[in-house]
Design an enzyme around this catalytic site. Structure first.
Site, PDB file in Angstrom:
ATOM      1  N   GLU A  31       0.860  -1.174   0.000  1.00 60.21           N
ATOM      2  CA  GLU A  31       0.000   0.000   0.000  1.00 60.21           C
ATOM      3  C   GLU A  31       0.902   1.231   0.000  1.00 60.21           C
ATOM      4  O   GLU A  31       1.754   1.374   0.876  1.00 60.21           O
ATOM      5  CB  GLU A  31      -0.891   0.041   1.234  1.00 60.21           C
ATOM      6  CG  GLU A  31      -1.914  -1.059   1.315  1.00 60.21           C
ATOM      7  CD  GLU A  31      -2.746  -0.965   2.579  1.00 60.21           C
ATOM      8  OE1 GLU A  31      -2.652   0.065   3.286  1.00 60.21           O
ATOM      9  OE2 GLU A  31      -3.487  -1.922   2.870  1.00 60.21           O
TER      10      GLU A  31
ATOM     11  N   GLU B  41      -5.715   8.284  10.371  1.00 62.95           N
ATOM     12  CA  GLU B  41      -4.338   7.914  10.679  1.00 62.95           C
ATOM     13  C   GLU B  41      -3.909   8.389  12.063  1.00 62.95           C
ATOM     14  O   GLU B  41      -4.274   9.467  12.518  1.00 62.95           O
ATOM     15  CB  GLU B  41      -3.385   8.499   9.631  1.00 62.95           C
ATOM     16  CG  GLU B  41      -3.822   8.333   8.189  1.00 62.95           C
ATOM     17  CD  GLU B  41      -4.012   6.893   7.752  1.00 62.95           C
ATOM     18  OE1 GLU B  41      -3.678   5.975   8.525  1.00 62.95           O
ATOM     19  OE2 GLU B  41      -4.509   6.666   6.639  1.00 62.95           O
TER      20      GLU B  41
END
Length: 278
Positions: free
Chosen positions: A48, A59
């Protein structure tokens, strides 16, 4: 058959697919492609590549810092596509772009999917894209041969899991905690039950788990009820520490990252970084 499908089909008995996440342009633009090749050599079944974004909502701090550093270097979405092109010169390992919908919509959905596919991207993961609002991206991704991965979490309803499984291609990404990437697995004692439950509803795609995995033991424990696992923050933290240590040579840094990837996949000891020769 797509590269990602071929990867899952090629896994050995009881082998778990390993996906590793890096942010494009982190720790600096020149380091990204060598790092991608290092984790590729270390056994990543797919990669990724994070598209830097100014407001990465899902995140935790490590990936927020990585994204901010990449943006400070001026990394743009076209730059990320060029990174993929450079990686593709020497590798056929599946690579998915992970990011947020705003830059994709600004670029143009069809144009982005076209250019991503031409660069060698295999799929997209957009955590803030609700499946019920994904028609345009689903159509464009399918038209250009891209997988489109959707996420589920411990608080996702059974009906939504079914919808995600119907909409997703490539795999379904089960986040192990309701929170940010890099969260502590110990804070979610019911994660095993959640993944067993999700396994019952994900019938059309492989199910992979991520968020909070730091070691091989974490990966094996968490992926007992899934087809594989994804590691991001732990890898970002290791890269950050290596590149901030002036005693480390570039070769040693890359070897250490490769060794960490190998540890996550197969449990080999984590290599000890070696200082620059005097």
């Amino acid at each position: 058959m797509s590269r990602l499908d071929e990867t899952f089909d090629a896994l050995g008995p009881d082998e778990k697919a390993m996906g590793l996440f890096l942010t494009d342009g982190f720790p600096n633009p020149d380091a990204t492609v060598p790092l991608l090749h290092a984790i590729d050599r270390g056994g990543a079944d797919f990669i990724e590549l994070g598209m830097p974004f100014s407001d990465p909502l899902a995140e935790g701090r490590p990936i927020q810092r990585a994204s901010a550093r990449a943006l400070s270097h001026g990394v743009t979405l076209p730059d990320t596509l060029r990174t993929v092109e450079a990686f593709r010169e020497d590798s056929d390992t599946p690579l998915l772009l992970m990011g947020y919908v705003n830059p994709v919509f600004k670029y143009g959905v069809d144009a982005f999917c076209r250019d991503a596919a031409e660069a060698g991207v295999d799929g997209l993961i957009l955590p803030d894209l609700p499946p019920q609002e994904s028609d345009a991206l689903c159509d464009a991704a399918a038209a250009h041969g891209l997988e489109l991965v959707f996420l589920i979490a411990p608080n996702t309803s059974d009906e939504r899991i079914r919808v995600v499984d119907e909409r997703a291609t490539g795999f379904v990404y089960a986040v192990s905690v309701t929170g940010l990437t890099g969260s502590d697995l110990a804070e979610t004692p019911s994660v095993d039950e959640y993944l067993m439950h999700a396994r019952d509803f994900v019938a059309q795609n492989p199910l992979l788990v991520g968020f909070g995995i730091k070691t091989h033991d974490d990966a094996m424990e968490l992926s007992r009820h899934t087809d594989g696992f994804i590691v991001g923050s732990a890898l970002i933290n290791r890269v950050e520490a290596l590149w901030e240590d002036p005693e480390r040579s570039t070769t040693d840094r890359l070897d250490t990252v490769e060794g960490f990837a190998r540890h996550l996949k197969s449990g080999t000891p984590v290599p000890t970084p070696q200082p620059n020769p005097a």
